[in-house]
Structures are given as C-alpha cells and as structure tokens.
Design a protein around this motif. Structure first.
Motif, PDB file in Angstrom:
ATOM      1  N   ALA A 117      21.119  53.868  -7.200  1.00 54.25           N
ATOM      2  CA  ALA A 117      22.147  54.128  -6.187  1.00 54.25           C
ATOM      3  C   ALA A 117      22.505  55.605  -6.146  1.00 54.25           C
ATOM      4  N   ASN A 118      22.688  56.218  -7.316  1.00 53.26           N
ATOM      5  CA  ASN A 118      23.018  57.644  -7.369  1.00 53.26           C
ATOM      6  C   ASN A 118      21.870  58.503  -6.850  1.00 53.26           C
ATOM      7  N   ALA A 119      20.645  58.126  -7.201  1.00 54.72           N
ATOM      8  CA  ALA A 119      19.488  58.869  -6.690  1.00 54.72           C
ATOM      9  C   ALA A 119      19.413  58.768  -5.170  1.00 54.72           C
ATOM     10  N   SER A 120      19.785  57.615  -4.636  1.00 51.44           N
ATOM     11  CA  SER A 120      19.802  57.439  -3.174  1.00 51.44           C
ATOM     12  C   SER A 120      20.881  58.306  -2.547  1.00 51.44           C
ATOM     13  N   ALA A 121      22.063  58.333  -3.161  1.00 50.05           N
ATOM     14  CA  ALA A 121      23.157  59.151  -2.639  1.00 50.05           C
ATOM     15  C   ALA A 121      22.825  60.641  -2.713  1.00 50.05           C
ATOM     16  N   TRP A 122      22.049  61.037  -3.691  1.00 56.26           N
ATOM     17  CA  TRP A 122      21.638  62.437  -3.852  1.00 56.26           C
ATOM     18  C   TRP A 122      20.930  62.941  -2.587  1.00 56.26           C
ATOM     19  N   THR A 123      20.228  62.048  -1.882  1.00 53.35           N
ATOM     20  CA  THR A 123      19.443  62.451  -0.712  1.00 53.35           C
ATOM     21  C   THR A 123      20.269  62.512   0.569  1.00 53.35           C
ATOM     22  N   LEU A 124      21.530  62.095   0.523  1.00 54.60           N
ATOM     23  CA  LEU A 124      22.334  62.056   1.747  1.00 54.60           C
ATOM     24  C   LEU A 124      22.735  63.440   2.232  1.00 54.60           C
ATOM     25  N   ASP A 125      22.997  64.348   1.311  1.00 54.30           N
ATOM     26  CA  ASP A 125      23.501  65.680   1.648  1.00 54.30           C
ATOM     27  C   ASP A 125      22.875  66.682   0.694  1.00 54.30           C
ATOM     28  N   ARG A 126      22.275  67.744   1.247  1.00 52.76           N
ATOM     29  CA  ARG A 126      21.567  68.709   0.415  1.00 52.76           C
ATOM     30  C   ARG A 126      22.478  69.762  -0.203  1.00 52.76           C
ATOM     31  N   SER A 127      23.748  69.787   0.171  1.00 52.66           N
ATOM     32  CA  SER A 127      24.640  70.799  -0.379  1.00 52.66           C
ATOM     33  C   SER A 127      24.915  70.530  -1.855  1.00 52.66           C
ATOM     34  N   ALA A 128      25.099  71.632  -2.614  1.00 54.26           N
ATOM     35  CA  ALA A 128      25.301  71.506  -4.056  1.00 54.26           C
ATOM     36  C   ALA A 128      26.570  70.727  -4.372  1.00 54.26           C
ATOM     37  N   ALA A 129      27.639  70.960  -3.611  1.00 55.50           N
ATOM     38  CA  ALA A 129      28.910  70.284  -3.881  1.00 55.50           C
ATOM     39  C   ALA A 129      28.784  68.780  -3.700  1.00 55.50           C
ATOM     40  N   ALA A 130      28.044  68.367  -2.678  1.00 55.74           N
ATOM     41  CA  ALA A 130      27.899  66.936  -2.396  1.00 55.74           C
ATOM     42  C   ALA A 130      27.035  66.230  -3.427  1.00 55.74           C
ATOM     43  N   ARG A 131      26.248  66.997  -4.182  1.00 49.84           N
ATOM     44  CA  ARG A 131      25.332  66.387  -5.145  1.00 49.84           C
ATOM     45  C   ARG A 131      25.887  66.345  -6.567  1.00 49.84           C
ATOM     46  N   VAL A 132      27.090  66.882  -6.773  1.00 45.93           N
ATOM     47  CA  VAL A 132      27.654  66.913  -8.122  1.00 45.93           C
ATOM     48  C   VAL A 132      27.870  65.501  -8.666  1.00 45.93           C
ATOM     49  N   LEU A 133      28.595  64.675  -7.925  1.00 42.74           N
ATOM     50  CA  LEU A 133      28.920  63.331  -8.415  1.00 42.74           C
ATOM     51  C   LEU A 133      27.688  62.433  -8.523  1.00 42.74           C
ATOM     52  N   PRO A 134      26.820  62.364  -7.500  1.00 41.54           N
ATOM     53  CA  PRO A 134      25.626  61.522  -7.692  1.00 41.54           C
ATOM     54  C   PRO A 134      24.725  62.031  -8.813  1.00 41.54           C
ATOM     55  N   GLY A 135      24.654  63.364  -8.987  1.00 39.94           N
ATOM     56  CA  GLY A 135      23.861  63.890 -10.100  1.00 39.94           C
ATOM     57  C   GLY A 135      24.446  63.499 -11.440  1.00 39.94           C
ATOM     58  N   ALA A 136      25.785  63.629 -11.560  1.00 43.47           N
ATOM     59  CA  ALA A 136      26.444  63.233 -12.806  1.00 43.47           C
ATOM     60  C   ALA A 136      26.310  61.736 -13.038  1.00 43.47           C
ATOM     61  N   GLY A 137      26.424  60.965 -11.973  1.00 44.13           N
ATOM     62  CA  GLY A 137      26.287  59.517 -12.102  1.00 44.13           C
ATOM     63  C   GLY A 137      24.892  59.109 -12.528  1.00 44.13           C
ATOM     64  N   LEU A 138      23.874  59.744 -11.948  1.00 48.82           N
ATOM     65  CA  LEU A 138      22.489  59.446 -12.317  1.00 48.82           C
ATOM     66  C   LEU A 138      22.246  59.756 -13.782  1.00 48.82           C
ATOM     67  N   LEU A 139      22.665  60.950 -14.211  1.00 48.47           N
ATOM     68  CA  LEU A 139      22.486  61.329 -15.610  1.00 48.47           C
ATOM     69  C   LEU A 139      23.277  60.404 -16.534  1.00 48.47           C
ATOM     70  N   GLY A 140      24.526  60.115 -16.161  1.00 46.81           N
ATOM     71  CA  GLY A 140      25.360  59.244 -16.988  1.00 46.81           C
ATOM     72  C   GLY A 140      24.770  57.856 -17.149  1.00 46.81           C
ATOM     73  N   CYS A 141      24.260  57.292 -16.057  1.00 47.91           N
ATOM     74  CA  CYS A 141      23.665  55.956 -16.119  1.00 47.91           C
ATOM     75  C   CYS A 141      22.466  55.928 -17.061  1.00 47.91           C
ATOM     76  N   LEU A 142      21.594  56.921 -16.951  1.00 51.92           N
ATOM     77  CA  LEU A 142      20.402  56.943 -17.790  1.00 51.92           C
ATOM     78  C   LEU A 142      20.757  57.149 -19.261  1.00 51.92           C
ATOM     79  N   VAL A 143      21.719  58.042 -19.539  1.00 55.91           N
ATOM     80  CA  VAL A 143      22.130  58.274 -20.925  1.00 55.91           C
ATOM     81  C   VAL A 143      22.738  57.010 -21.524  1.00 55.91           C
ATOM     82  N   LEU A 144      23.664  56.378 -20.791  1.00 52.50           N
ATOM     83  CA  LEU A 144      24.300  55.166 -21.315  1.00 52.50           C
ATOM     84  C   LEU A 144      23.287  54.032 -21.474  1.00 52.50           C
ATOM     85  N   ALA A 145      22.355  53.922 -20.545  1.00 49.88           N
ATOM     86  CA  ALA A 145      21.360  52.844 -20.624  1.00 49.88           C
ATOM     87  C   ALA A 145      20.519  52.963 -21.880  1.00 49.88           C
TER      88      ALA A 145
END
Length: 411
Positions: free
Chosen positions: A353-381
C-alpha cells in the motif's frame, strides 16, 4: 449489490469511524499485550508508540489511495493499478493469508477468556458456529458494530479505573534496561496486529458517501482514538502486573483486575473479551471469504471458490474453505504464533500500500509518509519472531510461485 454491480453509498464519516473502531478496538488489546511484553519488557509503551507511528503512515497512504480509487478491495486494487497485476495479487494473497491467521488468533482469544485450558476446542467451535451463521447470510451491520464498540470501550474503561485505583502491584516488575532494540521492534510488530483494522475503512470505497472526503477523515480519527485507548490500557495493566507478570499472563486484563483487588470485575472482562473476539472473528471470516471470492473471480485463486449460493447469496465455497483453514490453524498453532504470522502478512500488505502511495505524487514532501511507512512495515515484519518470519515468507513465496505457474499456463 445494485443491479449494475456496484454497492450502495450509505455510510458517512461517523459510520466509517465506527467501522474502523469496531475493527481495531476489539480483541487485539486483550491478546497482543502479553506476547509484546515478552519481547519488549517494560519498554512496552515505546513499542506501542512505534506501532502507532507505522500505523499512521499506513493509514495516510491508504486514505490517499482510497480517495483516488473509491472501490472495494483495498490494496488488492491499489497495488494492481499503481504497481502492476503481480503486486495487486501479492497484496491480496498476503491479506488472505494474514487475516486467516487473524481469524485463528481471534478464535483462540475466545477460548482463552471463555474456557482457559480448553482454548483450542472453544476456538474451533467458535469458527464452526460463526461460519454456519455467515453461510446463511448473517452479517454485521454498522448498528451492531456500534453496540460492540460501546461494550468493549466500557469494559476497557472499567479495567483502567480498576488498575489505577487499586494501588498498583509489584509482582513481575522488571527493569527494561536489558531489552535490546530488536525486542522493541519485535513487540511493535506484534502490537501492529491490534491496529490493522483501519484497512476495513479503506475497503469501504464503494459504500461511503463522498469517499474522497469521508475516508481521509475517518481513518485518522479512528486510529487516534484507538491509540489513546490502547496506551491507557497498557499503562494501567503494566502498573499492576509489571512487565514480567504481563508477559506471563494468559488472560492479561483478567489477571490485572484481580491483582488490583477487583476480582469481581473478572467475569465482566471475560465477557467483554469474548464479545470483542467473536465480533472481530465474524467480521474477519466475512472479509477473508469476500476477498477470496474476488480473487477467485479474477482467476488468482481456484475459480470454484467464486461460486455464490443460489439461495443464501453468499460465497459459500469460499466461506467453507476459509473456515476449514482457520479451524486447522486454531487447533494446531498457539496464540503468539498466530499473531506473529498474521502480523507478517498484514505488514507486507501495507508495505505494498505504501509503495503504491509513493507513486501518486513525485514531490519529496508527499513521499515522506509512504516512504516511512514502507520502511517501517518491512523492518517490523522482519523483526517478528523468527518462526513467524520463516512461515510468513514461505507462504508468500508459495503464493508467488502459484501466480507464476498460473501465468505460464495461461500464456
């Protein structure tokens, strides 16, 4: 469904919040605290905060995607539309696998609170009874969910008051200095199990009014209320049992009220836990069987599972298949194993889901939360208990191989 194949848009923001609370403020808080305390010790509240941050990132990504794709299916749809057919399939596979384990965990929770020592028998019986109800078309309405949420919140409030008013205990208290960072992350992954229900709001895309406005508002509200409730309960129980006592507890909230000198409240807590777990189990069985139906219709699972009963108008083969798997898991796996396995599948689902959201907006600000979510999910998993990681990764690989074989045969 309507004659055109769509669902009726009848739910507002308040209804969507209630659905989210019904999915999150339930049996997870009655079960996940003990295995998390074994991993994090007295750093449990820190682990809860980490799980909450990752859940917030996931919720934000899910809300953004739901506003763009207001259709039922959640990340099964988002992954397919943003990343490609394989990633949508993998998200759906991870959801079905993870939530099947969640069903087993909820069934075992019913057993742990209703009949300690006979958890597995009660769990299997609960699955069979609820499957029989679902087979005849019985589903939970928002009105019923409101009642369940009210009952559970009242029970949890009573637990907090009893623990904080009981003077606190000393048994099982341990310092947290010896807990490694990986233990906190493992506990956060286990506690994530109790937050994952907000995805239910995102999957209501075809059933809410003005989804672009309703879903982004409902998800943060439901998640915020849940985090506050969980933090209050965890702090109260820790103040009475301590980290060691909580880690060893089979029914932690019951043992907490007893240790606080409010033993008369124990039967009420047991009833509250059973109600929460049965409600969650029913919703999960219905949700997994419907996702199974959708994937079978697309050919991503055996097509016979897409059959709909001519009289009751339910996916009866999917329901029976899901019930059979859940019953076997509940009869053979312990509660911590079911929670860990479920968390792995659900964290992978949200990573997509986070990887999908990452593609919605190319701006750096818009990618902060999906990037953090993607990394967080993989680390916790991958910091979950080793057995959960191995089993979860193995099942995901099997799913990928099935997809590859199916694609080869089709082409």
């Amino acid at each position: 469904m309507t004659e055109q194949g769509g669902l009726r848009r009848t739910l507002g923001v308040g209804d969507a919040v209630v659905v989210g609370l019904g999915s999150m403020v339930g049996a997870g808080i009655f079960t996940a605290l003990s295995p998390a305390a074994r991993a994090a010790g007295s750093w449990l509240l820190v682990a809860l905060g980490v799980a909450g941050v990752v859940a917030y990132c996931n919720a934000t990504s899910s809300a953004r995607l739901a506003a763009v794709y207001p259709a039922s299916g959640g990340t099964y749809v988002y992954g397919r539309e943003r990343l490609g057919e394989f990633w949508g399939y993998l998200a759906g596979w991870a959801f079905v696998v993870g939530k099947t384990a969640s069903c087993a965990a909820m069934a075992l929770t019913v057993g742990a609170y209703v009949w300690p020592g006979r958890e597995r028998a009660v769990a299997v019986a609960a699955v069979l009874v609820l499957t029989a109800l679902g087979y005849r078309g019985v589903t939970k309405s928002v009105r019923v969910t409101r009642v369940i949420v009210a009952v559970v919140l009242a029970v949890l409030a009573a637990v907090v008051v009893a623990c904080l008013g009981g003077g606190g205990g000393t048994a099982g208290r341990e310092p947290g200095a010896g807990v490694a960072a990986v233990g906190v992350l493992e506990a956060a992954g286990l506690l994530f199990f109790a937050f994952a229900g907000y995805a239910r709001i995102a999957t209501l895309g075809e059933e809410v009014r003005d989804p672009a406005r309703t879903i982004p508002r409902a998800i943060p509200v439901a998640l915020g209320v849940t985090l506050v409730v969980y933090a209050a309960v965890a702090a109260a129980v820790l103040s009475v049992l301590g980290a060691g006592g909580l880690a060893a507890a089979g029914a932690p909230l019951v043992e907490a009220v007893r240790a606080a000198g409010s033993g008369w409240l124990a039967p009420v807590v047991r009833v509250g836990a059973a109600v929460a777990a049965l409600g969650s189990l029913l919703a999960l069985l219905l949700g997994v069987s419907r996702t199974t139906l959708a994937m079978a219709r697309d050919g991503n699972l055996p097509r016979p599972l897409a059959a709909v009963h001519p009289r009751f108008q339910v996916p009866h083969r999917a329901e029976l298949a899901v019930a059979a798997v859940v019953a076997v898991v509940a009869a053979t796996v312990d509660l911590r194993g079911a929670i860990g396995f479920s968390s792995f599948g659900v964290l992978l689902y949200y990573a997509i889901a986070n990887a999908s959201a990452w593609t919605l907006d190319r701006s750096a600000a818009a990618r902060v939360l999906p990037g953090a979510g993607l990394l967080g999910c993989l680390v916790l998993a991958f910091t979950l208990p080793a057995a959960s990681v191995v089993a979860g990764a193995g099942v995901v690989v099997v799913g990928a191989l099935i997809h590859a074989v199916r694609r080869t045969l089709v082409t």
